[in-house]
Design a protein around this motif. Structure first.
Motif, PDB file in Angstrom:
ATOM      1  N   GLU A  53       0.822  -1.219   0.000  1.00 11.42           N
ATOM      2  CA  GLU A  53       0.000   0.000   0.000  1.00 11.42           C
ATOM      3  C   GLU A  53       0.851   1.261   0.000  1.00 11.42           C
ATOM      4  N   PHE A  54       2.092   1.155   0.444  1.00 12.45           N
ATOM      5  CA  PHE A  54       2.981   2.317   0.439  1.00 12.45           C
ATOM      6  C   PHE A  54       3.210   2.840  -0.981  1.00 12.45           C
ATOM      7  N   LEU A  55       2.909   2.037  -2.006  1.00 17.68           N
ATOM      8  CA  LEU A  55       3.050   2.489  -3.402  1.00 17.68           C
ATOM      9  C   LEU A  55       1.823   3.245  -3.901  1.00 17.68           C
ATOM     10  N   ASP A  56       0.785   3.294  -3.095  1.00 18.10           N
ATOM     11  CA  ASP A  56      -0.428   3.990  -3.514  1.00 18.10           C
ATOM     12  C   ASP A  56      -0.144   5.459  -3.810  1.00 18.10           C
ATOM     13  N   TYR A  57       0.867   6.021  -3.159  1.00 20.21           N
ATOM     14  CA  TYR A  57       1.227   7.421  -3.377  1.00 20.21           C
ATOM     15  C   TYR A  57       1.818   7.649  -4.765  1.00 20.21           C
ATOM     16  N   TYR A  58       2.301   6.580  -5.391  1.00 17.45           N
ATOM     17  CA  TYR A  58       3.091   6.740  -6.612  1.00 17.45           C
ATOM     18  C   TYR A  58       2.256   7.490  -7.650  1.00 17.45           C
ATOM     19  N   PRO A  59       2.680   8.699  -8.017  1.00 16.74           N
ATOM     20  CA  PRO A  59       1.810   9.604  -8.762  1.00 16.74           C
ATOM     21  C   PRO A  59       1.709   9.369 -10.263  1.00 16.74           C
ATOM     22  N   GLU A  60       2.636   8.708 -10.867  1.00  9.12           N
ATOM     23  CA  GLU A  60       2.726   8.721 -12.322  1.00  9.12           C
ATOM     24  C   GLU A  60       2.005   7.579 -13.025  1.00  9.12           C
ATOM     25  N   VAL A  61       1.365   6.686 -12.291  1.00 13.62           N
ATOM     26  CA  VAL A  61       0.758   5.517 -12.906  1.00 13.62           C
ATOM     27  C   VAL A  61      -0.610   5.228 -12.311  1.00 13.62           C
ATOM     28  N   ALA A  62      -1.464   4.578 -13.099  1.00  9.71           N
ATOM     29  CA  ALA A  62      -2.754   4.114 -12.599  1.00  9.71           C
ATOM     30  C   ALA A  62      -2.509   2.923 -11.677  1.00  9.71           C
ATOM     31  N   LYS A  63      -3.418   2.676 -10.757  1.00 10.51           N
ATOM     32  CA  LYS A  63      -3.264   1.564  -9.810  1.00 10.51           C
ATOM     33  C   LYS A  63      -4.398   0.560  -9.969  1.00 10.51           C
ATOM     34  N   PHE A  64      -4.055  -0.696  -9.837  1.00 14.39           N
ATOM     35  CA  PHE A  64      -5.013  -1.779  -9.671  1.00 14.39           C
ATOM     36  C   PHE A  64      -4.744  -2.333  -8.281  1.00 14.39           C
ATOM     37  N   TYR A  65      -5.812  -2.627  -7.550  1.00 11.73           N
ATOM     38  CA  TYR A  65      -5.651  -3.100  -6.191  1.00 11.73           C
ATOM     39  C   TYR A  65      -5.976  -4.590  -6.127  1.00 11.73           C
ATOM     40  N   GLY A  66      -4.929  -5.376  -5.957  1.00 12.13           N
ATOM     41  CA  GLY A  66      -5.079  -6.819  -5.897  1.00 12.13           C
ATOM     42  C   GLY A  66      -5.161  -7.301  -4.460  1.00 12.13           C
ATOM     43  N   LYS A  67      -5.177  -8.631  -4.326  1.00 17.93           N
ATOM     44  CA  LYS A  67      -5.312  -9.253  -3.011  1.00 17.93           C
ATOM     45  C   LYS A  67      -4.003  -9.832  -2.495  1.00 17.93           C
ATOM     46  N   GLY A  68      -2.947  -9.720  -3.284  1.00 14.57           N
ATOM     47  CA  GLY A  68      -1.677 -10.290  -2.874  1.00 14.57           C
ATOM     48  C   GLY A  68      -1.461 -11.698  -3.387  1.00 14.57           C
ATOM     49  N   ASN A  69      -2.385 -12.207  -4.215  1.00 12.50           N
ATOM     50  CA  ASN A  69      -2.247 -13.505  -4.872  1.00 12.50           C
ATOM     51  C   ASN A  69      -1.853 -13.224  -6.311  1.00 12.50           C
ATOM     52  N   TYR A  70      -0.619 -13.568  -6.679  1.00 11.17           N
ATOM     53  CA  TYR A  70      -0.081 -13.164  -7.978  1.00 11.17           C
ATOM     54  C   TYR A  70      -0.980 -13.571  -9.146  1.00 11.17           C
ATOM     55  N   THR A  71      -1.419 -14.815  -9.167  1.00 15.00           N
ATOM     56  CA  THR A  71      -2.213 -15.296 -10.302  1.00 15.00           C
ATOM     57  C   THR A  71      -3.538 -14.558 -10.407  1.00 15.00           C
ATOM     58  N   GLU A  72      -4.248 -14.419  -9.304  1.00  9.52           N
ATOM     59  CA  GLU A  72      -5.526 -13.708  -9.315  1.00  9.52           C
ATOM     60  C   GLU A  72      -5.330 -12.229  -9.666  1.00  9.52           C
ATOM     61  N   ASP A  73      -4.305 -11.618  -9.075  1.00 12.67           N
ATOM     62  CA  ASP A  73      -4.044 -10.203  -9.336  1.00 12.67           C
ATOM     63  C   ASP A  73      -3.665  -9.971 -10.790  1.00 12.67           C
ATOM     64  N   LEU A  74      -2.875 -10.879 -11.348  1.00 14.05           N
ATOM     65  CA  LEU A  74      -2.481 -10.777 -12.750  1.00 14.05           C
ATOM     66  C   LEU A  74      -3.701 -10.843 -13.658  1.00 14.05           C
ATOM     67  N   LYS A  75      -4.561 -11.822 -13.435  1.00 13.56           N
ATOM     68  CA  LYS A  75      -5.777 -11.949 -14.247  1.00 13.56           C
ATOM     69  C   LYS A  75      -6.630 -10.691 -14.145  1.00 13.56           C
ATOM     70  N   TYR A  76      -6.795 -10.188 -12.940  1.00 14.24           N
ATOM     71  CA  TYR A  76      -7.610  -8.984 -12.755  1.00 14.24           C
ATOM     72  C   TYR A  76      -6.990  -7.786 -13.475  1.00 14.24           C
ATOM     73  N   ALA A  77      -5.709  -7.556 -13.278  1.00 15.88           N
ATOM     74  CA  ALA A  77      -5.050  -6.401 -13.891  1.00 15.88           C
ATOM     75  C   ALA A  77      -5.124  -6.475 -15.415  1.00 15.88           C
ATOM     76  N   ILE A  78      -4.870  -7.645 -15.978  1.00 16.65           N
ATOM     77  CA  ILE A  78      -4.933  -7.780 -17.440  1.00 16.65           C
ATOM     78  C   ILE A  78      -6.348  -7.545 -17.940  1.00 16.65           C
ATOM     79  N   SER A  79      -7.343  -7.959 -17.172  1.00 19.83           N
ATOM     80  CA  SER A  79      -8.741  -7.759 -17.592  1.00 19.83           C
ATOM     81  C   SER A  79      -9.093  -6.279 -17.693  1.00 19.83           C
ATOM     82  N   GLN A  80      -8.331  -5.433 -17.026  1.00 18.02           N
ATOM     83  CA  GLN A  80      -8.589  -3.987 -17.032  1.00 18.02           C
ATOM     84  C   GLN A  80      -7.831  -3.261 -18.148  1.00 18.02           C
TER      85      GLN A  80
END
Length: 172
Positions: A53-80
Motif C-alpha cells: 500500500e505504500f506504493l499507492d502514493y506513486y503519482p505517475e501511474v494508474a493503480k489496480f488493487y489486488g489481493k496479494g495472490n499473484y495469479t488472481e491479481d495478474l488476471k484482474y489487472a490484465i482484464s482492465q
C-alpha cells in the motif's frame, strides 16, 4: 500499449516488500522501470496489494488493487487493460534495449503469451496477447542473453546489481 508493473508481493526471499524502493546509483528501482516504460510510450499501471500500500502514493501511474495472490491479481489487472499488454515485475533491473528485443520477438510468436527468458532464467517479463482466463493459454518462451539484467529475489541479487551498475554507471 499497456504495461502492468506487478508490485503486490511480500518480498519474502529478500526480507522486505519494499525492494522496488531500493536504489541503484541513486535511483529507485520502481522509478527506473516506470521511466523505461514511459520512454517506450507504454500506458503504465501498477498492481499493488495490502502488502504494498505504500506504493499507492506513486503519482505517475494508474493503480489496480489486488489481493496479494499473484495469479488472481495478474488476471484482474490484465482484464482492465487493452491487449496486447506487457507484464513486468517491480523488482527487475534491465537494459532498455532488452524490452525492444523482447517485444519485437514476442509480436511474432502467434501465441497467447510470450515469456522472456534471460540468460536461461525466467525474467518476470511477459507479453499477453490473450486474457489469461483459463489455465490452457498457449505460450512461447523467448530466450535472450544480455548483461545488466537482475531479478532481485534475494539480498545477494541486489548486491550484485549494485556492484555491476557501480562499474557500468547507469541502466540504459
Amino acid at each position: 500499449m499497456d504495461a502492468i508493473i506487478m508490485a503486490g508481493g511480500v518480498g519474502s526471499r529478500m526480507g522486505t516488500c519494499k525492494k522496488m524502493l531500493l536504489e541503484i546509483n541513486g535511483e529507485k528501482i520502481i522509478d527506473m522501470i516506470v521511466k523505461q516504460l514511459k520512454e517506450q510510450n507504454f500506458r503504465v499501471s501498477m498492481c499493488i496489494s495490502k502488502n504494498t500500500e505504500f506504493l499507492d502514493y506513486y503519482p505517475e501511474v494508474a493503480k489496480f488493487y489486488g489481493k496479494g495472490n499473484y495469479t488472481e491479481d495478474l488476471k484482474y489487472a490484465i482484464s482492465q487493460c487493452s491487449l496486447p499488454v506487457l507484464v513486468i515485475s517491480a523488482d527487475l533491473i534491465f537494459p532498455t534495449d532488452l524490452l525492444y528485443k523482447f517485444i519485437k520477438k514476442a509480436d511474432l510468436t502467434g501465441t497467447g503469451v510470450a515469456t522472456l527468458i534471460v540468460n536461461g532464467e525466467l525474467s518476470g517479463i511477459s507479453m499477453f496477447f490473450e486474457k489469461p482466463e483459463d489455465e490452457n493459454l498457449q505460450y512461447k518462451n523467448i530466450n535472450i542473453s544480455t548483461s545488466g539484467f537482475f531479478n532481485l529475489n534475494r539480498k545477494e541479487d541486489y548486491e550484485k546489481a549494485v556492484k555491476y551498475y557501480k562499474n557500468n554507471s547507469k541502466v540504459e
